[in-house]
Design a protein around this motif. Structure first.
Motif, PDB file in Angstrom:
ATOM      1  N   HIS A 108      42.677  66.526  -1.469  1.00 29.85           N
ATOM      2  CA  HIS A 108      43.760  67.418  -2.363  1.00 29.85           C
ATOM      3  C   HIS A 108      42.978  69.093  -2.326  1.00 29.85           C
ATOM      4  O   HIS A 108      41.838  69.018  -1.935  1.00 29.85           O
ATOM      5  N   ASP A 109      43.640  69.970  -2.623  1.00 24.46           N
ATOM      6  CA  ASP A 109      43.068  71.368  -2.439  1.00 24.46           C
ATOM      7  C   ASP A 109      42.562  71.804  -1.042  1.00 24.46           C
ATOM      8  O   ASP A 109      41.462  72.239  -1.036  1.00 24.46           O
ATOM      9  N   VAL A 110      43.055  71.201   0.070  1.00 18.38           N
ATOM     10  CA  VAL A 110      42.689  71.324   1.516  1.00 18.38           C
ATOM     11  C   VAL A 110      43.012  72.739   1.508  1.00 18.38           C
ATOM     12  O   VAL A 110      43.722  73.561   1.480  1.00 18.38           O
ATOM     13  N   ARG A 111      41.910  73.481   2.548  1.00 21.41           N
ATOM     14  CA  ARG A 111      42.259  74.705   3.085  1.00 21.41           C
ATOM     15  C   ARG A 111      42.829  74.574   4.704  1.00 21.41           C
ATOM     16  O   ARG A 111      42.563  73.568   5.338  1.00 21.41           O
ATOM     17  N   MET A 112      43.665  75.341   4.996  1.00 23.03           N
ATOM     18  CA  MET A 112      44.147  75.370   6.256  1.00 23.03           C
ATOM     19  C   MET A 112      42.857  75.380   7.395  1.00 23.03           C
ATOM     20  O   MET A 112      43.244  74.631   8.397  1.00 23.03           O
ATOM     21  N   HIS A 113      41.908  75.945   7.009  1.00 26.37           N
ATOM     22  CA  HIS A 113      40.738  75.815   8.242  1.00 26.37           C
ATOM     23  C   HIS A 113      40.379  74.437   8.074  1.00 26.37           C
ATOM     24  O   HIS A 113      39.892  73.896   9.195  1.00 26.37           O
ATOM     25  N   ASP A 114      40.267  73.620   7.219  1.00 26.37           N
ATOM     26  CA  ASP A 114      40.088  72.052   7.184  1.00 26.37           C
ATOM     27  C   ASP A 114      40.984  71.162   7.995  1.00 26.37           C
ATOM     28  O   ASP A 114      40.542  70.527   8.556  1.00 26.37           O
ATOM     29  N   ILE A 115      42.366  71.732   7.669  1.00 25.82           N
ATOM     30  CA  ILE A 115      43.429  70.958   8.597  1.00 25.82           C
ATOM     31  C   ILE A 115      43.191  71.290   9.885  1.00 25.82           C
ATOM     32  O   ILE A 115      43.182  70.488  10.940  1.00 25.82           O
ATOM     33  N   ASP A 116      42.682  72.775  10.298  1.00 26.04           N
ATOM     34  CA  ASP A 116      42.454  73.033  11.806  1.00 26.04           C
ATOM     35  C   ASP A 116      41.397  72.133  12.332  1.00 26.04           C
ATOM     36  O   ASP A 116      41.431  71.887  13.438  1.00 26.04           O
ATOM     37  N   THR A 117      40.411  72.121  11.668  1.00 28.64           N
ATOM     38  CA  THR A 117      39.075  71.076  12.044  1.00 28.64           C
ATOM     39  C   THR A 117      39.582  69.783  12.209  1.00 28.64           C
ATOM     40  O   THR A 117      39.153  69.322  13.393  1.00 28.64           O
ATOM     41  N   VAL A 118      40.393  69.181  11.709  1.00 28.54           N
ATOM     42  CA  VAL A 118      40.799  67.725  11.884  1.00 28.54           C
ATOM     43  C   VAL A 118      41.740  67.805  12.935  1.00 28.54           C
ATOM     44  O   VAL A 118      41.375  66.800  13.939  1.00 28.54           O
ATOM     45  N   LEU A 119      42.560  68.725  13.116  1.00 23.58           N
ATOM     46  CA  LEU A 119      43.514  68.651  14.093  1.00 23.58           C
ATOM     47  C   LEU A 119      42.896  68.841  15.547  1.00 23.58           C
ATOM     48  O   LEU A 119      43.043  68.510  16.496  1.00 23.58           O
ATOM     49  N   HIS A 120      41.817  69.689  15.289  1.00 24.39           N
ATOM     50  CA  HIS A 120      41.045  70.197  16.637  1.00 24.39           C
ATOM     51  C   HIS A 120      40.493  68.936  17.400  1.00 24.39           C
ATOM     52  O   HIS A 120      40.548  68.730  18.602  1.00 24.39           O
ATOM     53  N   HIS A 121      40.049  68.057  16.442  1.00 26.43           N
ATOM     54  CA  HIS A 121      39.525  66.749  16.946  1.00 26.43           C
ATOM     55  C   HIS A 121      40.382  65.756  17.488  1.00 26.43           C
ATOM     56  O   HIS A 121      40.393  65.409  18.341  1.00 26.43           O
ATOM     57  N   GLU A 122      41.539  65.812  16.676  1.00 27.43           N
ATOM     58  CA  GLU A 122      42.660  64.871  16.933  1.00 27.43           C
ATOM     59  C   GLU A 122      43.505  65.257  18.241  1.00 27.43           C
ATOM     60  O   GLU A 122      44.053  64.421  19.036  1.00 27.43           O
ATOM     61  N   ARG A 123      43.348  66.503  18.799  1.00 27.42           N
ATOM     62  CA  ARG A 123      44.384  66.923  19.821  1.00 27.42           C
ATOM     63  C   ARG A 123      43.240  66.941  21.207  1.00 27.42           C
ATOM     64  O   ARG A 123      44.267  66.886  22.128  1.00 27.42           O
ATOM     65  N   LEU A 124      42.172  66.922  21.084  1.00 25.47           N
ATOM     66  CA  LEU A 124      41.647  67.227  22.410  1.00 25.47           C
ATOM     67  C   LEU A 124      40.565  66.233  22.535  1.00 25.47           C
ATOM     68  O   LEU A 124      39.871  65.646  21.762  1.00 25.47           O
ATOM     69  N   ASP A 125      40.314  65.789  23.777  1.00 26.18           N
ATOM     70  CA  ASP A 125      39.308  64.925  24.125  1.00 26.18           C
ATOM     71  C   ASP A 125      38.660  65.231  25.722  1.00 26.18           C
ATOM     72  O   ASP A 125      39.193  65.347  26.687  1.00 26.18           O
ATOM     73  N   HIS A 126      37.450  65.982  25.115  1.00 34.00           N
ATOM     74  CA  HIS A 126      36.669  66.551  26.405  1.00 34.00           C
ATOM     75  C   HIS A 126      37.724  67.660  27.045  1.00 34.00           C
ATOM     76  O   HIS A 126      37.775  67.837  28.312  1.00 34.00           O
ATOM     77  N   GLY A 127      38.496  68.426  26.316  1.00 34.97           N
ATOM     78  CA  GLY A 127      39.338  69.490  26.841  1.00 34.97           C
ATOM     79  C   GLY A 127      40.519  69.070  27.388  1.00 34.97           C
ATOM     80  O   GLY A 127      41.380  69.962  27.576  1.00 34.97           O
ATOM     81  N   LEU A 182      51.465  60.704  20.817  1.00 36.48           N
ATOM     82  CA  LEU A 182      50.907  62.310  21.145  1.00 36.48           C
ATOM     83  C   LEU A 182      50.844  62.779  19.818  1.00 36.48           C
ATOM     84  O   LEU A 182      49.836  63.862  19.845  1.00 36.48           O
ATOM     85  N   THR A 183      51.567  62.872  18.640  1.00 36.73           N
ATOM     86  CA  THR A 183      51.338  63.630  17.501  1.00 36.73           C
ATOM     87  C   THR A 183      50.161  63.091  16.624  1.00 36.73           C
ATOM     88  O   THR A 183      49.961  61.923  16.715  1.00 36.73           O
ATOM     89  N   PRO A 184      49.445  64.255  16.370  1.00 40.04           N
ATOM     90  CA  PRO A 184      48.020  63.832  16.020  1.00 40.04           C
ATOM     91  C   PRO A 184      48.331  63.042  14.824  1.00 40.04           C
ATOM     92  O   PRO A 184      49.192  63.064  13.717  1.00 40.04           O
ATOM     93  N   PRO A 185      47.518  61.904  14.328  1.00 39.30           N
ATOM     94  CA  PRO A 185      47.656  60.998  13.434  1.00 39.30           C
ATOM     95  C   PRO A 185      47.795  61.831  12.110  1.00 39.30           C
ATOM     96  O   PRO A 185      48.524  61.359  11.254  1.00 39.30           O
ATOM     97  N   SER A 186      47.143  62.757  11.931  1.00 42.99           N
ATOM     98  CA  SER A 186      47.041  63.509  10.495  1.00 42.99           C
ATOM     99  C   SER A 186      48.356  64.354  10.269  1.00 42.99           C
ATOM    100  O   SER A 186      48.822  64.221   9.059  1.00 42.99           O
ATOM    101  N   THR A 187      49.126  64.815  11.300  1.00 44.09           N
ATOM    102  CA  THR A 187      50.136  65.347  11.336  1.00 44.09           C
ATOM    103  C   THR A 187      51.313  64.155  10.997  1.00 44.09           C
ATOM    104  O   THR A 187      52.276  64.460  10.263  1.00 44.09           O
ATOM    105  N   LEU A 188      51.124  63.332  11.921  1.00 36.33           N
ATOM    106  CA  LEU A 188      52.020  61.914  11.499  1.00 36.33           C
ATOM    107  C   LEU A 188      52.326  61.668  10.111  1.00 36.33           C
ATOM    108  O   LEU A 188      53.322  61.085   9.696  1.00 36.33           O
ATOM    109  N   ARG A 189      50.935  61.509   9.651  1.00 32.39           N
ATOM    110  CA  ARG A 189      50.970  61.004   8.205  1.00 32.39           C
ATOM    111  C   ARG A 189      51.774  62.067   7.304  1.00 32.39           C
ATOM    112  O   ARG A 189      52.153  61.810   6.163  1.00 32.39           O
TER     113      ARG A 189
END
Length: 205
Positions: A108-127, A182-189
């Motif tokens: 709840h009350d998530v900021r876009m910065h928080d979403i970006d942090t999660v997505l950045h982990h989910e989309r990249l694996d050592h670059g 391929l789609t990040p899990p949090s985006t899939l949800r």
């Protein structure tokens, strides 16, 4: 020669004459003097998907030392690569995405910065693009989800599997077996919670 500015579902940036439905950026990753990419493929964890037309503004692509204009076949492609709607030029879509992201990820009350942090982990694996294991059968994935099988990116929509290409989608001519998400899990949800990405016309029945 086309510029190297088209994003694939795996997050790679290629040169192709096909532009697609959306633009976006990952910060400044080009040299405006040569209109070529730098070695880095992102300079900001906020990977955005933007509209190609906004208030009549026009930009010469890669001509300025501001953000690097990237292009996507459609929104499913952008989401698979790890981008999300821009809050500036796509505010309504961004609000819908955030609401669905909160619902799907039970926050709840998530900021876009928080979403970006999660997505950045989910989309990249050592670059490189991070692939995810499927936790549900393929037929249970929401419309607009994308998976990877070998070197091929595949869109799932309305019970069909469609092969991605820079020009559009074509029907997959074989049974879709083992694949990685391929789609990040949090985006899939978020998509399972109701966010429907815009698809290229070639994906429509």
């Amino acid at each position: 020669m086309p510029l190297q500015n088209r994003v694939t579902p795996t997050g790679d940036i290629i040169a192709t004459p096909h532009r697609g439905l959306f633009t976006g950026n990952r910060g400044i990753i080009h040299d405006p003097a040569t209109k070529t990419l730098l070695r880095k493929r992102w300079s900001s964890p906020a990977w955005l998907t933007c509209t190609c037309e906004f208030r009549g503004r026009r930009r010469e692509v890669m001509a300025q030392r501001s953000w690097t204009e990237l292009f996507f076949l459609d929104e499913a492609t952008a989401l698979a690569a790890g981008h999300r709607p821009c809050f500036y030029c796509r505010r309504d879509d961004a609000n819908r995405f955030r609401a669905a992201w909160e619902k799907g990820n039970r926050v709840h009350d998530v900021r876009m910065h928080d979403i970006d942090t999660v997505l950045h982990h989910e989309r990249l694996d050592h670059g490189r693009k991070r692939l995810h294991a499927l936790l549900v059968p393929l037929e249970q994935l929401p419309d607009g989800a994308m998976v990877q099988q070998g070197d091929e990116s595949i869109l799932l929509t309305q019970g069909r599997a469609l092969l991605w290409s820079p020009a559009g989608y074509i029907a997959l001519e074989r049974q879709l077996g083992d694949a990685a998400l391929l789609t990040p899990p949090s985006t899939l949800r978020a998509m399972s919670a109701g966010y429907a990405p815009v698809l290229h016309p070639t994906a429509l029945p």
